[in-house]
Design a protein around this motif. Structure first.
Motif, PDB file in Angstrom:
ATOM      1  N   VAL A  24       0.855  -1.186   0.000  1.00 49.48           N
ATOM      2  CA  VAL A  24       0.000   0.000   0.000  1.00 49.48           C
ATOM      3  C   VAL A  24       0.893   1.240   0.000  1.00 49.48           C
ATOM      4  CG1 VAL A  24      -1.702   1.319   1.326  1.00 49.48           C
ATOM      5  CG2 VAL A  24      -1.941  -1.155   1.092  1.00 49.48           C
ATOM      6  N   THR A  55      -3.667   1.244  -3.297  1.00 49.20           N
ATOM      7  CA  THR A  55      -4.490   1.734  -2.200  1.00 49.20           C
ATOM      8  C   THR A  55      -4.928   0.646  -1.238  1.00 49.20           C
ATOM      9  OG1 THR A  55      -6.477   1.511  -3.555  1.00 49.20           O
ATOM     10  CG2 THR A  55      -5.387   3.670  -3.552  1.00 49.20           C
ATOM     11  N   HIS A  56      -4.867  -0.607  -1.669  1.00 52.51           N
ATOM     12  CA  HIS A  56      -5.372  -1.689  -0.821  1.00 52.51           C
ATOM     13  C   HIS A  56      -4.708  -3.002  -1.224  1.00 52.51           C
ATOM     14  CE1 HIS A  56      -8.473  -3.633   1.685  1.00 52.51           C
ATOM     15  NE2 HIS A  56      -8.405  -4.610   0.804  1.00 52.51           N
ATOM     16  N   ASP A  58      -4.987  -7.010   0.380  1.00 53.92           N
ATOM     17  CA  ASP A  58      -5.482  -7.949   1.378  1.00 53.92           C
ATOM     18  C   ASP A  58      -5.055  -9.336   0.914  1.00 53.92           C
ATOM     19  OD1 ASP A  58      -6.865  -9.688   3.037  1.00 53.92           O
ATOM     20  OD2 ASP A  58      -8.738  -8.546   2.961  1.00 53.92           O
ATOM     21  N   ARG A  63      -7.083  -9.772  -2.569  1.00 48.42           N
ATOM     22  CA  ARG A  63      -7.636  -8.558  -3.186  1.00 48.42           C
ATOM     23  C   ARG A  63      -6.576  -7.477  -3.230  1.00 48.42           C
ATOM     24  NH1 ARG A  63     -12.658  -8.166   0.598  1.00 48.42           N
ATOM     25  NH2 ARG A  63     -13.528 -10.170   0.098  1.00 48.42           N
ATOM     26  N   ALA A  64      -6.666  -6.654  -4.265  1.00 42.90           N
ATOM     27  CA  ALA A  64      -5.777  -5.501  -4.383  1.00 42.90           C
ATOM     28  C   ALA A  64      -6.519  -4.399  -5.137  1.00 42.90           C
ATOM     29  CB  ALA A  64      -4.505  -5.872  -5.127  1.00 42.90           C
ATOM     30  N   TRP A  66      -5.793  -0.185  -6.865  1.00 40.97           N
ATOM     31  CA  TRP A  66      -4.935   0.965  -7.105  1.00 40.97           C
ATOM     32  C   TRP A  66      -5.739   2.055  -7.784  1.00 40.97           C
ATOM     33  CZ3 TRP A  66      -3.207  -3.773  -9.414  1.00 40.97           C
ATOM     34  CH2 TRP A  66      -3.565  -3.953 -10.743  1.00 40.97           C
ATOM     35  N   GLU A  79     -10.079   4.003 -10.384  1.00 43.07           N
ATOM     36  CA  GLU A  79      -9.702   3.073  -9.330  1.00 43.07           C
ATOM     37  C   GLU A  79     -10.085   1.681  -9.806  1.00 43.07           C
ATOM     38  OE1 GLU A  79      -9.747   2.519  -4.538  1.00 43.07           O
ATOM     39  OE2 GLU A  79     -11.405   3.625  -5.434  1.00 43.07           O
ATOM     40  N   TRP A  81     -10.213  -2.400  -8.697  1.00 42.32           N
ATOM     41  CA  TRP A  81     -10.192  -3.439  -7.666  1.00 42.32           C
ATOM     42  C   TRP A  81     -10.102  -4.783  -8.361  1.00 42.32           C
ATOM     43  CZ3 TRP A  81     -10.352  -3.459  -2.331  1.00 42.32           C
ATOM     44  CH2 TRP A  81     -10.447  -2.206  -1.732  1.00 42.32           C
TER      45      TRP A  81
END
Length: 137
Positions: A24, A55-56, A58, A63-64, A66, A79, A81
């Motif tokens: 992140v 941004t994330h 997991d 999960r990711a 940007w 964005e 996901w």
């Protein structure tokens, strides 16, 4: 020809990092080759780049996400996901992705690049799925 994509972790000044481990806050420079359409020659609008920040992540849920960086959000923002899971019925990898665009240039992007983006996202998903399924076996 299949669209090609490279993703490199970089500094905010876009210099490649020695450690390519996603985290992140890390920046990604993506170079994407999109297929020609409407009779345009290969290469014309064919190679594009995107500068994003993660941004994330997991790892447990696979999960990711940007988002775009370096562009004013009112002009263009996106964005994306992504998630991987195992389909309980087939035992195969399930890949899900959602990308949302906003800002004034979102409409221009959709009009000129929408079909190409869909083909590139499909190729990315197919390649990722094949790799995930092969590592799962």
């Amino acid at each position: 020809m299949v669209p090609r994509r490279t993703m490199t972790l970089v500094t905010p000044a876009k210099a490649p990092l020695a450690d390519q481990t996603a985290a992140v806050g890390a920046h990604i420079l993506m170079r994407v080759h999109m297929l020609p359409t409407m009779g345009e020659p290969e290469g014309m609008f064919g190679v594009n780049s995107a500068f994003c920040v993660i941004t994330h992540i997991d790892a447990d849920a696979h999960r990711a996400a940007w988002k775009t960086a370096g562009t004013p959000a009112w002009l263009l923002r996106s964005e994306r996901w992504q998630a991987l899971s195992i389909d309980e019925t087939t035992g195969k990898t399930r890949y899900e992705t959602v990308e949302v665009f906003g800002g004034i240039l979102a409409y221009v992007t959709s009009h000129f690049f929408g079909d190409k983006l869909r083909v590139a996202f499909r190729a990315f998903a197919d390649t990722l799925k094949v790799r995930a399924d092969s590592e799962q076996s």
